[in-house]
Design an enzyme around this catalytic site. Structure first.
Site, PDB file in Angstrom:
ATOM      1  N   SER A   1       3.203  -2.422  10.379  1.00 20.68           N
ATOM      2  CA  SER A   1       4.656  -2.548  10.522  1.00 20.68           C
ATOM      3  C   SER A   1       5.187  -3.916  10.084  1.00 20.68           C
ATOM      4  O   SER A   1       6.074  -4.477  10.736  1.00 20.68           O
ATOM      5  CB  SER A   1       5.085  -2.230  11.964  1.00 20.68           C
ATOM      6  OG  SER A   1       4.777  -0.875  12.259  1.00 20.68           O
TER       7      SER A   1
ATOM      8  N   GLY B   1       2.697  -1.236   4.325  1.00 14.07           N
ATOM      9  CA  GLY B   1       2.764   0.191   4.007  1.00 14.07           C
ATOM     10  C   GLY B   1       4.208   0.614   3.797  1.00 14.07           C
ATOM     11  O   GLY B   1       4.776   0.460   2.713  1.00 14.07           O
ATOM     12  N   GLY B   2       4.831   1.127   4.848  1.00 17.81           N
ATOM     13  CA  GLY B   2       6.185   1.686   4.777  1.00 17.81           C
ATOM     14  C   GLY B   2       7.192   0.802   4.056  1.00 17.81           C
ATOM     15  O   GLY B   2       7.946   1.267   3.191  1.00 17.81           O
TER      16      GLY B   2
ATOM     17  N   GLY C   1       2.500   1.967  10.940  1.00 15.56           N
ATOM     18  CA  GLY C   1       3.507   3.020  10.818  1.00 15.56           C
ATOM     19  C   GLY C   1       4.231   3.340  12.116  1.00 15.56           C
ATOM     20  O   GLY C   1       4.928   4.337  12.206  1.00 15.56           O
TER      21      GLY C   1
ATOM     22  N   GLU D   1      -5.714  -4.901  10.575  1.00 14.10           N
ATOM     23  CA  GLU D   1      -4.596  -3.971  10.781  1.00 14.10           C
ATOM     24  C   GLU D   1      -4.802  -3.223  12.092  1.00 14.10           C
ATOM     25  O   GLU D   1      -5.521  -2.216  12.131  1.00 14.10           O
ATOM     26  CB  GLU D   1      -4.541  -2.947   9.640  1.00 14.10           C
ATOM     27  CG  GLU D   1      -4.344  -3.563   8.276  1.00 14.10           C
ATOM     28  CD  GLU D   1      -3.764  -2.535   7.311  1.00 14.10           C
ATOM     29  OE1 GLU D   1      -2.631  -2.719   6.887  1.00 14.10           O
ATOM     30  OE2 GLU D   1      -4.449  -1.543   7.020  1.00 14.10           O
TER      31      GLU D   1
ATOM     32  N   ASN E   1       0.877  -1.174   0.000  1.00 13.95           N
ATOM     33  CA  ASN E   1       0.000   0.000   0.000  1.00 13.95           C
ATOM     34  C   ASN E   1       0.914   1.224   0.000  1.00 13.95           C
ATOM     35  O   ASN E   1       1.535   1.538   1.008  1.00 13.95           O
ATOM     36  CB  ASN E   1      -0.889  -0.033   1.261  1.00 13.95           C
ATOM     37  CG  ASN E   1      -1.671   1.251   1.447  1.00 13.95           C
ATOM     38  OD1 ASN E   1      -1.802   2.061   0.532  1.00 13.95           O
ATOM     39  ND2 ASN E   1      -2.219   1.435   2.657  1.00 13.95           N
ATOM     40  N   TRP E   2       0.989   1.855  -1.149  1.00 14.40           N
ATOM     41  CA  TRP E   2       1.922   2.986  -1.279  1.00 14.40           C
ATOM     42  C   TRP E   2       1.412   4.266  -0.621  1.00 14.40           C
ATOM     43  O   TRP E   2       2.149   5.243  -0.513  1.00 14.40           O
ATOM     44  CB  TRP E   2       2.218   3.254  -2.762  1.00 14.40           C
ATOM     45  CG  TRP E   2       3.172   2.274  -3.362  1.00 14.40           C
ATOM     46  CD1 TRP E   2       3.864   1.295  -2.705  1.00 14.40           C
ATOM     47  CD2 TRP E   2       3.559   2.191  -4.744  1.00 14.40           C
ATOM     48  NE1 TRP E   2       4.658   0.606  -3.595  1.00 14.40           N
ATOM     49  CE2 TRP E   2       4.489   1.138  -4.850  1.00 14.40           C
ATOM     50  CE3 TRP E   2       3.200   2.898  -5.909  1.00 14.40           C
ATOM     51  CZ2 TRP E   2       5.067   0.774  -6.069  1.00 14.40           C
ATOM     52  CZ3 TRP E   2       3.783   2.541  -7.110  1.00 14.40           C
ATOM     53  CH2 TRP E   2       4.714   1.489  -7.191  1.00 14.40           C
ATOM     54  N   LYS E   3       0.156   4.291  -0.231  1.00 16.61           N
ATOM     55  CA  LYS E   3      -0.433   5.504   0.367  1.00 16.61           C
ATOM     56  C   LYS E   3      -0.153   6.696  -0.556  1.00 16.61           C
ATOM     57  O   LYS E   3      -0.182   6.537  -1.770  1.00 16.61           O
ATOM     58  CB  LYS E   3       0.092   5.715   1.792  1.00 16.61           C
ATOM     59  CG  LYS E   3      -0.056   4.438   2.626  1.00 16.61           C
ATOM     60  CD  LYS E   3       0.183   4.616   4.094  1.00 16.61           C
ATOM     61  CE  LYS E   3      -0.018   3.278   4.790  1.00 16.61           C
ATOM     62  NZ  LYS E   3       0.039   3.349   6.232  1.00 16.61           N
TER      63      LYS E   3
ATOM     64  N   GLU F   1      -6.567   4.835   8.054  1.00 16.85           N
ATOM     65  CA  GLU F   1      -6.313   6.261   7.779  1.00 16.85           C
ATOM     66  C   GLU F   1      -7.566   6.922   7.205  1.00 16.85           C
ATOM     67  O   GLU F   1      -7.808   8.111   7.419  1.00 16.85           O
ATOM     68  CB  GLU F   1      -5.082   6.405   6.859  1.00 16.85           C
ATOM     69  CG  GLU F   1      -3.806   6.184   7.651  1.00 16.85           C
ATOM     70  CD  GLU F   1      -2.641   5.612   6.882  1.00 16.85           C
ATOM     71  OE1 GLU F   1      -2.617   5.688   5.645  1.00 16.85           O
ATOM     72  OE2 GLU F   1      -1.738   5.058   7.543  1.00 16.85           O
TER      73      GLU F   1
ATOM     74  N   HIS G   1      -9.624   1.539   5.200  1.00 19.86           N
ATOM     75  CA  HIS G   1      -8.292   1.615   5.812  1.00 19.86           C
ATOM     76  C   HIS G   1      -8.369   2.542   7.026  1.00 19.86           C
ATOM     77  O   HIS G   1      -9.109   3.528   7.020  1.00 19.86           O
ATOM     78  CB  HIS G   1      -7.278   2.150   4.795  1.00 19.86           C
ATOM     79  CG  HIS G   1      -5.876   2.066   5.302  1.00 19.86           C
ATOM     80  ND1 HIS G   1      -5.357   3.009   6.164  1.00 19.86           N
ATOM     81  CD2 HIS G   1      -4.906   1.139   5.118  1.00 19.86           C
ATOM     82  CE1 HIS G   1      -4.117   2.651   6.482  1.00 19.86           C
ATOM     83  NE2 HIS G   1      -3.815   1.529   5.852  1.00 19.86           N
TER      84      HIS G   1
HETATM   85  P1  PGA Z   1       2.723   0.114   7.733  1.00 26.86           P
HETATM   86  O1  PGA Z   1       1.272   0.407   7.106  1.00 26.86           O
HETATM   87  O2  PGA Z   1       3.212  -1.178   7.118  1.00 26.86           O
HETATM   88  O3  PGA Z   1       3.543   1.293   7.362  1.00 26.86           O
HETATM   89  O4  PGA Z   1       2.530  -0.029   9.218  1.00 26.86           O
HETATM   90  C1  PGA Z   1       0.346  -0.629   6.874  1.00 26.86           C
HETATM   91  C2  PGA Z   1      -0.922  -0.075   6.291  1.00 26.86           C
HETATM   92  O5  PGA Z   1      -1.306   1.045   6.649  1.00 26.86           O
HETATM   93  O6  PGA Z   1      -1.576  -0.714   5.440  1.00 26.86           O
END
Ligand code: PGA
Length: 257
Positions: free
Chosen positions: A215, A236-237, A175, A169, A12-14, A99, A97
């Site tokens: 993470s 994500g990251g 993050g 999640e 997930n590149w956000k 966020e 998600h």
């Molecule tokens: P993260 O994000 O791997 O940076 O914790 C995961 C996500 O938000 O899907």
């Protein structure tokens, strides 16, 4: 048990990567993952969907979006419709998600309407659920998960349920560098699968891939994926760096910490 379900490694590149940056990353990835037996999904920014879908067309990488609106069109400035994403080449969409839920105030009712619209627009939904740190400390993580999951998936047929993906999640792990232990994650995945089984039946529940996110790193992927109810990861990251994402995709060969 998990043999019945595909293993999915999803990035997930956000709000990261321009079209050019995305193309460079993807061209290298396509070459590096040709022989990988499992599925690789990438949720990319809207602007990159079309060029990256074209680039990925003869590969085992699936390109998707990170959000959509629940309407098919209308006066919703700044929003995007599922059918626009399908036309651009997206094959799946992340919905609910954390966020979106916590920064943009999206509730499960809205997520549920988006999930239904996604099916109507031929997009596979990845429906995200997860408790906050405060909710976990209060001992209400399961209750929160139950509400989010059942309300977000309300009214789906068994057939739809079987082609959906769920992502657990925990918000406190996104993050932050804090990962749920594989045992903690497995307990929650098991709980989600029981909820699906109670509502849609055992056979359906056994078919739904449940991904873990929060993470995820090269060092913890293999341990997470050993758990019977963890069918994949949503990253994500660590999906932004080519080397770290490649190590996660090749998790069977990556050394655990
Ligand atoms: P993260 O994000 O791997 O940076 O914790 C995961 C996500 O938000 O899907």
């Amino acid at each position: 048990m998990s043999q019945k379900r595909p293993t999915i490694i999803a990035g997930n590149w956000k709000m990261h990567k321009t079209i050019e940056e995305g193309k460079q990353f993807l061209s290298e990835l396509i070459e590096s993952v040709r022989e990988v037996g499992h599925q690789v999904y990438l949720a990319v920014p809207f602007t990159a969907i079309q060029p990256l879908s074209e680039l990925a067309s003869n590969s085992n990488i699936v390109i998707g979006a990170q959000n959509m609106n629940d309407a098919s069109e209308g006066a919703f400035t700044g929003e995007i419709a599922g059918r626009m994403l399908t036309e651009a080449g997206a094959r799946f969409v992340l919905l609910g998600h954390s966020e979106r839920r916590y920064i943009f105030g999206e509730g499960s009712g809205f997520v549920n309407r988006k999930v239904k619209r996604a099916f109507a627009d031929r997009l596979q939904p990845i429906v995200c659920v997860g408790e906050t740190k405060h909710e976990r400390e209060q001992g209400i993580a399961e209750e929160v998960l139950k509400n989010q999951l059942l309300n977000s998936l309300e009214g789906l047929t068994s057939e739809q349920m079987e082609s959906a993906i769920v992502a657990y999640e925990p918000v406190w792990a996104i993050g932050t560098g804090l990962t749920a232990t594989s045992k903690e994650a497995e307990e929650m995945h098991h709980f989600c699968r029981r909820l699906i089984a109670e509502k849609w039946g055992e056979a359906t529940a056994e078919k739904v891939p449940i991904l873990y996110g929060g993470s995820v790193k090269p060092e913890n992927t293999r341990e997470l994926l050993k758990q019977p109810n963890i069918d994949g990861v949503l990253v994500g990251g660590a999906s932004l760096g080519f080397e770290s994402f490649l190590q996660i995709v090749n998790y069977q060969n990556t050394v655990c910490r």
